[in-house]
Design an enzyme around this catalytic site. Structure first.
Site, short mmCIF file in Angstrom:
data_model
loop_
_atom_site.label_atom_id
_atom_site.label_comp_id
_atom_site.label_asym_id
_atom_site.label_seq_id
_atom_site.Cartn_x
_atom_site.Cartn_y
_atom_site.Cartn_z
NE ARG B 298 -4.17 -2.10 1.45
CZ ARG B 298 -5.22 -2.52 2.16
NH1 ARG B 298 -5.36 -2.14 3.41
NH2 ARG B 298 -6.13 -3.30 1.61
CG HIS B 441 -3.97 -0.68 -8.33
ND1 HIS B 441 -3.22 -0.83 -9.47
CD2 HIS B 441 -3.51 0.44 -7.74
CE1 HIS B 441 -2.33 0.13 -9.53
NE2 HIS B 441 -2.48 0.92 -8.50
CD GLU B 442 -1.79 -4.11 -3.46
OE1 GLU B 442 -2.19 -4.38 -2.32
OE2 GLU B 442 -1.18 -4.93 -4.16
N GLY B 443 -6.84 -2.10 -2.78
CA GLY B 443 -7.82 -1.61 -1.80
C GLY B 443 -8.28 -0.22 -2.15
CD GLN B 448 -6.39 1.41 1.61
OE1 GLN B 448 -5.78 1.39 2.67
NE2 GLN B 448 -6.34 0.41 0.74
#
Lengths: 598, 598
Positions: B298, B441-443, B448
């Site tokens: 992240r 992407h990646e959450g 978050q």
């Protein structure tokens, strides 16, 4: 299921309930019209937009125009769609019956254009440019020019362009260099280079009529020496038939991130010193003519941005309602089925934000179109003046606010789609790329800001600004006794006061230190935009409460308008105070900074 | 002329003056390092990034990967760049000397990665994924797995992926269905489909090591039944040589708006029931392992977004300094030459905004990287815990704020370029498209936000949140007696109080009505992001004042940091109050709305 372009009930609501355009039929110009003919035009637009435009939006984006050195190649669907557009009468929709037009109000015509924009903004752009060129010739051309160039444009046989920008003069039209030398026959020989000319070359029509800004040899420097010329791609014979090529050469295509089916061209005029142009109107009045037409082009850009926001919203809404993913905070049992993502608060936040930005923008743009109708066709002189003033001051806002927030709405439409949002499987990333052009072309945000604060606010002794605030206060007065709206009316009154106070400070400064007053003009533009859009939301909420609720769809629409209005007042209106404070501080830092520190 | 990726003096300032990473060399882990070795690593990264990565960024974007049904084809420059990256030692930069690594601090390594990201984020993504996969095996793999898979990844012979997402389970990992059946030899047979697997197929390396989340047959439902597996594309023999294909099939490529040289794949595991996987660590601990590695991934995304903002800013700055256009408000004489657009206040506004967003984001991301170093390698236990807590609470902010505002910076970089900005002649439109992936992407931002408000703020009895506010107050205390910074310190103290009060209200609500508390979590995330970035700006300003000014470049840098800090406090910090008010109102509308009204 309703259209994914713009919902029918919303478009009808904005036109008939919010703007009450039925009233326009009382004007002699629109005497033969009624809600039935407006509805028919809208349905025709829905049909052509959905079956001819939306269908090739993806292909037009992926297979952009190619120049082989001789010809520009476009996918054939572009021409088919534009032919259908012309055949349905949209090219001449607002023009006189006598010229083959429909004499539709601009409000209705622009509502139709919003549908084409939502469906395929890259393809309909050719029509927009042609209409703008046609309107310019209609307003300022000679009888002979109208016969030779306007009539074929209205029929869709010729297309048009607006050729202003030059490589060394983007936003600075004062620096245009294209030169026009008078010839003995009354025509001119042109020589110069133009860039970013949308629709500047193609084979979609028999001919292309370039409306070119140039300087007549010996003209004064700056904007006072600019004249307007008709420069056809092919010469037009006296009998109206298309003759030999004029000396206008395509130097190359520009490849863009959006509007990709629109050719964006570099054009060389007079490479072989054989480029013939025809003066429109009087010498040195070119920019004034252009400005008189600018309102329409700028409303068009704002409207396109609003339309992209609306269709992006509807796509995101449909996706959110059908895509199961995750569970609510209070029910994390993995054995339970996943919920549609529309159940998640954050997804709803992103949807209601898009709704507020998109429908607020659309209502504003169509209000501006109605002002165009009133300015041109109301019989009462003072009413015409008032409409003209309102239109003048609103134009930079109508151009810029939807461009900025419509783009933001499209960013949220992507976000609702998650990973799918940035893939080319779904159209939202295309809407986002298309919409990124709108805060730039037809005058950047910064140019609109200078127009608003540097010209429009102070024009006619502040009459336009006063007229706008008076309109807003009228709506406030009409809402302050309505239980559901009283708090918003009060908040809007507070915002009006902030904007008025800030404007007073800036205008006083403008007289003593114009650079300082204009340093944060873009923030001023955005603040005024928020005020005006808040006003359209209060007006929409009031109209929604006025509407009789006879169906479930009606009830949903009313509730949705109130929801979006509440949301806008809760989340957006408070930003006005932050902007006002910054502006009233007359911050000098942008002027005083040393560029080396950047 | 300095680099257009990220300025050397800014990167040095952030690392040595703001973060004072020289201190890290005092730790045993970094005992052999010094400013000289850090500088050497940075210069190496500048060199490789500029000569191998930036050079094909445009080509990699325009010629995206093609799958012919058998193989994926990429332009050859991608492999050449990644080979150079590996040869220079960056794949193993933070790993042990014994494993062929450089034992660099993460802060320095991430600074290098920022340069590669600025140069060509689509190509370096393969390396990021490989590093993430390698770190996962390093942390949780067996000795045998490390020998067989980790070592070749560190050498760049094998690449890696993270295979989490499935078509029916995007953000909801609880719903993963890929099944793993134990075999007699201790391995597993996998069957399932994964989607959005970046770098999921290519021929850039001898092998691809997929790190796959799957459920062992009979495992509990939800996140508690997820295990982690190594699934190589090609089986690896006991001697380490690459053997026959495993049953992992590329089902297709996904076409994206950005990061286009990164293959984004749909992978089928076990189509022929011959897919072998190897359990990493203990069964049912897969998600816990993933989460332990998530901080790094992240931070990587935030850093990439920051790097794109910085390079977009430098391109816009260079354009603004060299492009003449228009004249200042007080000097409209058309005979006078045009001024470079950097002289226009509105262009300066767009530049300083980009600087504040980009450099603020970069400073934040590198601060987080330094926390990684402290968490892992400080000898003092309480210091390790404190660094870990700060990192935990900052991670969702580090991921999301640069993604949101870095994108906004790139939008402004386009705007500074005017019409050229949206053409493919200039790189800023590509930065904008690349950066649009980062808030997803990646959450996503929403994920978050739930992580921050739903987990991190209350974790360890609020210890992480308290640690963060204590750090911020330390900076405030250090600035409140500095004349140039005292007002900002006071404003930041006010913001801290607003955020603390708001957090108290939300945490109390979280216990009684979690849905209500979390309904506006994204606004909370953004508010905390503004607080933290304001803090990094105050810290940078303080560091700038501390720095000795011996050259003109030094003086410019100091002035620039103060300018951007002032700007952030003037224009951005006031937004915190608006957000706090909205949050403290505990607005229910997102929960109570009927979806039919949308």
């Amino acid at each position: 299921m309703d259209s994914l372009l713009i919902r029918r009930n919303d478009l009808h609501f904005i036109l008939y309930e919010f703007l009450q355009i039925d009233e326009l039929s009382k004007l002699p110009r629109f005497a033969e019209h009624s809600r039935a003919t407006y509805d028919a035009a809208l349905e025709l637009a829905y049909g052509v937009a959905e079956t001819q435009f939306a269908t090739h939006a993806k292909a037009g984006d992926e297979q952009e125009p190619v120049f082989d050195g001789q010809r520009v190649h476009l996918i054939p669907e572009v021409k088919a769609a534009l032919d259908a557009f012309c055949d349905a009468g949209f090219m001449a929709a607002t023009h006189d019956y006598g010229a083959g037009g429909m004499q539709l109000p601009a409000a209705v015509e622009q509502a139709c254009m919003a549908l084409f924009s939502a469906a395929n903004i890259g393809t309909v752009a050719y029509a927009f440019l042609t209409r703008a060129a046609a309107n310019l010739v209609a307003a300022f051309g000679s009888i002979e020019q109208k016969a030779r160039y306007l009539q074929p444009m209205l029929e869709g046989r010729f297309f048009g362009t607006m050729a202003l920008t030059e490589p060394q003069a983007g936003s600075s039209l004062a620096d245009i260099r294209t030169l026009a030398e008078p010839l003995d026959d009354g025509s001119y020989r042109l020589r110069g280079n133009k860039i970013f000319i949308s629709g500047g070359d193609h084979e979609l029509a028999e001919n292309i009529v370039h409306l070119v800004l140039a300087r007549i040899k010996g003209a004064p420097a700056g904007v006072k020496g600019i004249s307007l010329f008709i420069v056809p791609k092919f010469r037009v014979r006296d009998d109206g038939s298309v003759g030999a090529r004029n000396d206008v050469a395509l130097a190359g295509l520009i490849h863009k991130m959006g509007y990709r089916s629109t050719t964006s061209t570099m054009l060389n005029f007079g490479e072989r010193d054989q480029c013939t142009g025809y003066l429109v109107g009087a010498p040195n009045q070119g920019l004034a003519y252009m400005f008189q037409m600018m309102n329409e082009a700028r409303i068009q850009v704002g409207l396109g941005a609003a339309a992209l926001a609306c269709t992006g919203y509807l796509h995101a809404l449909a996706y959110a309602a059908s895509r199961p993913q995750g569970r609510l905070p209070q029910g994390k049992d993995p054995a339970a089925p996943q919920v549609p993502i529309i159940e998640h608060a954050d997804v709803r936040r992103m949807l209601v934000t898009q709704k507020a930005y998109g429908e607020g923008s659309l209502a504003l743009c169509l209000y501006a179109a109605k002002l165009l109708d009133l300015q041109r066709h109301t019989e009462d002189e003072s009413e015409r003046v008032r409409a003209g003033l309102l239109l003048d001051i609103l134009t930079p806002i109508v151009k810029s606010w939807p461009s900025q927030y419509g783009l933001e709405a499209n960013a949220l439409a992507i976000q609702v789609h998650g990973g799918y949002g940035y893939t080319r499987e779904y159209p939202v990333e295309r809407f986002y790329r298309d919409n990124r052009l709108n805060p730039i072309h037809e005058g950047t945000q910064g140019i609109q800001a200078l127009d608003l604060l540097g010209r429009k606010v102070a024009m006619a002794g502040g009459a336009a600004f006063d007229a706008l605030l008076a309109e807003i206060r009228l709506t406030i007065a009409g809402c302050s006794t309505v239980a559901l709206l009283a708090a918003h009316a009060e908040a809007l009154e507070g915002a009006v006061k902030l904007v008025a106070d800030t404007t007073r400070v800036l205008l006083a400064t403008l007289r003593t230190d114009s650079s300082l007053a204009l340093a944060n003009a873009t923030v001023y533009l955005e603040m005024c935009g928020h005020l005006v859009v808040a006003w359209t939301w209060l007006g929409q909420a009031k109209a929604a409460l006025r509407t009789s609720v006879t169906t479930a769809g009606n009830a949903d629409l009313r509730e949705g308008k109130l929801l979006a209005c509440d949301w806008f007042f809760r989340c957006e209106v408070p930003k006005i105070a932050v902007q006002a404070k910054l502006l009233q501080s007359l911050d000098r830092s942008l002027l005083d900074m040393r560029v080396e520190s950047l």
